[in-house]
Design a protein around this motif. Structure first.
Motif, short mmCIF file in Angstrom:
data_model
loop_
_atom_site.label_atom_id
_atom_site.label_comp_id
_atom_site.label_asym_id
_atom_site.label_seq_id
_atom_site.Cartn_x
_atom_site.Cartn_y
_atom_site.Cartn_z
N ALA A 102 0.84 -1.07 0.09
CA ALA A 102 0.09 -0.12 -0.03
C ALA A 102 1.04 1.37 0.07
O ALA A 102 0.69 2.12 0.94
CB ALA A 102 -1.10 0.14 1.10
N PRO A 103 1.59 1.47 -1.23
CA PRO A 103 2.64 2.61 -1.11
C PRO A 103 2.00 3.88 -0.99
O PRO A 103 0.90 4.19 -1.60
CB PRO A 103 3.22 2.54 -2.41
CG PRO A 103 3.20 1.30 -2.87
CD PRO A 103 1.76 0.63 -2.19
N THR A 110 -2.50 8.11 4.85
CA THR A 110 -3.86 8.22 5.74
C THR A 110 -3.81 7.35 6.84
O THR A 110 -3.15 6.48 6.81
CB THR A 110 -5.17 7.84 4.89
OG1 THR A 110 -4.89 6.65 4.27
CG2 THR A 110 -5.04 8.90 3.51
N ALA A 111 -4.53 7.63 7.72
CA ALA A 111 -4.88 6.76 9.07
C ALA A 111 -5.09 5.45 8.61
O ALA A 111 -5.03 4.43 9.01
CB ALA A 111 -5.82 7.35 9.97
N GLU A 112 -6.34 5.40 7.60
CA GLU A 112 -6.95 4.05 6.99
C GLU A 112 -5.74 3.17 6.48
O GLU A 112 -5.67 2.11 6.55
CB GLU A 112 -7.95 4.44 6.23
CG GLU A 112 -9.25 5.13 6.81
CD GLU A 112 -8.72 6.52 6.92
OE1 GLU A 112 -9.92 6.90 7.62
OE2 GLU A 112 -7.95 7.11 6.41
N GLN A 116 -4.37 -0.21 7.85
CA GLN A 116 -4.36 -1.56 7.31
C GLN A 116 -2.97 -2.30 7.26
O GLN A 116 -2.94 -3.52 7.39
CB GLN A 116 -5.11 -1.25 5.96
CG GLN A 116 -5.01 -2.55 4.95
CD GLN A 116 -5.29 -2.14 3.52
OE1 GLN A 116 -4.68 -1.16 3.06
NE2 GLN A 116 -5.83 -3.13 2.86
N VAL A 117 -2.17 -1.49 6.78
CA VAL A 117 -0.84 -2.16 6.61
C VAL A 117 -0.25 -2.85 7.92
O VAL A 117 0.34 -3.92 8.09
CB VAL A 117 0.20 -1.28 6.05
CG1 VAL A 117 1.62 -1.77 6.25
CG2 VAL A 117 -0.15 -0.61 4.59
N MET A 118 -0.49 -2.10 8.93
CA MET A 118 -0.19 -2.63 10.51
C MET A 118 -1.02 -3.58 10.92
O MET A 118 -0.31 -4.95 11.42
CB MET A 118 -0.24 -1.43 11.26
CG MET A 118 0.86 -0.44 11.25
SD MET A 118 2.36 -1.01 11.62
CE MET A 118 3.43 0.32 11.30
N ALA A 119 -2.14 -3.76 10.48
CA ALA A 119 -2.97 -4.78 11.02
C ALA A 119 -2.70 -6.27 10.22
O ALA A 119 -2.66 -7.29 10.87
CB ALA A 119 -4.50 -4.52 10.28
N ILE A 120 -2.37 -6.01 9.12
CA ILE A 120 -1.80 -7.28 8.30
C ILE A 120 -0.52 -7.64 8.55
O ILE A 120 -0.05 -8.81 8.94
CB ILE A 120 -2.08 -7.24 6.62
CG1 ILE A 120 -3.74 -7.01 6.53
CG2 ILE A 120 -1.61 -8.28 5.92
CD1 ILE A 120 -3.80 -6.46 5.01
#
Length: 296
Positions: A102-103, A110-112, A116-120
């Motif tokens: 997700a570059p 963005t926060a979203e 998302q990157v951290m969650a996965i």
């Protein structure tokens, strides 16, 4: 007998790229494999990416089952471990390869996107590896490989969230290694270079053909070898080579007069520290104890 005969492995992100190569290689070494990939979209043959890898393994005489859970969902970690235990009665190996990039430029992230990157990449790695480690600790043996990236060591423009997540995975892997060793669970971190769906746009075309996922897979096989004693290592792998990476602290320099310290003075002290003897440590407490002892 092959290296992993009778062993059971979980591979996340196992439907494509590096994860696929890891799953196929572990199966070729004799392991039964739970192949996880969240993408359920069927290919031309009506089978998902994970199911296609399972089909390849079974066609070659191996054993495998598919899982489509999202690693960011805590239920997936429990389901993967249950799949291994319910199907084959044991769990010996866990390779966490699921990730997204997700570059976005740092100032535009963005926060979203960051969440998302951290969650996965981070939470997903921690949940699956943690669930596997609980079973392995009880059994008194196990091998975990967390897949990170050199972006987590050095940073990388345009992928700030990804770089931050992979730095976290490196620290997570070294922590797991320190905790699990006494119970026979060894953890190492792999930083691969390979031409995959995620990297092909940015890969230098001079190296694209030699930087294959399959060329990295034997390093994973060796790291999870039951006879391996490697633990807490960070290994960069690509093509036909590897090199080890580490967290390094320089020499200790005493502040001459902290109250008078300014930018130029600090820069000089930093240079002295860099010129000093480099130090590596198994974990942060070792680093603290050595640093504190040099100041007293």
């Amino acid at each position: 007998m092959t290296m992993l005969e009778g062993q059971v492995a979980i591979v996340t992100g196992g439907g494509k790229g590096l994860g696929r190569a890891f799953a196929l290689h572990l199966a070729s070494l004799g392991a039964a494999v739970v192949v996880n990939n969240r993408n359920r979209v069927p290919g031309p043959d009506g089978r998902s990416a994970a199911e296609q890898v399972v089909d390849e393994i079974v066609a070659a005489g191996g054993r495998a089952v598919a899982d489509h859970g999202d690693v960011a969902d805590p239920a997936t970690a429990d389901a993967l471990v249950a799949a291994a235990l319910d199907t084959w009665g044991r769990l010996d190996v866990c390779v966490t390869s699921a990730a997204v990039s997700a570059p976005q430029m740092f100032h535009s992230t963005t926060a979203e996107n960051f969440a998302q990157v951290m969650a996965i990449n981070v939470t997903g790695t921690a949940l699956v590896a943690g669930a596997a480690m609980r079973v392995m600790r009880d059994a008194g043996h196990g091998r975990i490989v967390m897949v990170a990236s050199t972006a987590g060591l050095h940073g990388e423009p345009t992928v700030s969230a990804y770089a931050a997540s992979k730095g976290a995975v490196i620290a997570l892997g070294r922590t797991a290694a320190a905790e699990g060793a006494r119970r026979g669970v060894l953890t190492n971190v792999l930083l691969p270079y390979a031409t995959t769906q995620m990297t092909e746009d940015g890969m230098d075309p001079r190296f694209a053909d030699t930087m294959t996922s399959a060329s990295v897979a034997p390093v994973v096989g060796a790291l999870v070898d039951p006879a391996s004693t490697l633990n807490g290592q960070v290994v960069v792998a690509a093509g036909s080579g590897i090199r080890v990476a580490d967290a390094v602290e320089g020499g200790t320099v005493t502040l001459p007069d902290p109250s008078a310290l300014d930018g130029a003075g600090l820069a000089e002290l930093v240079a002295f520290s860099r010129a000093g003897t480099p130090h590596t440590y198994a974990h942060a407490q070792d680093a603290f104890q050595h640093f504190a002892s040099e100041l007293t």
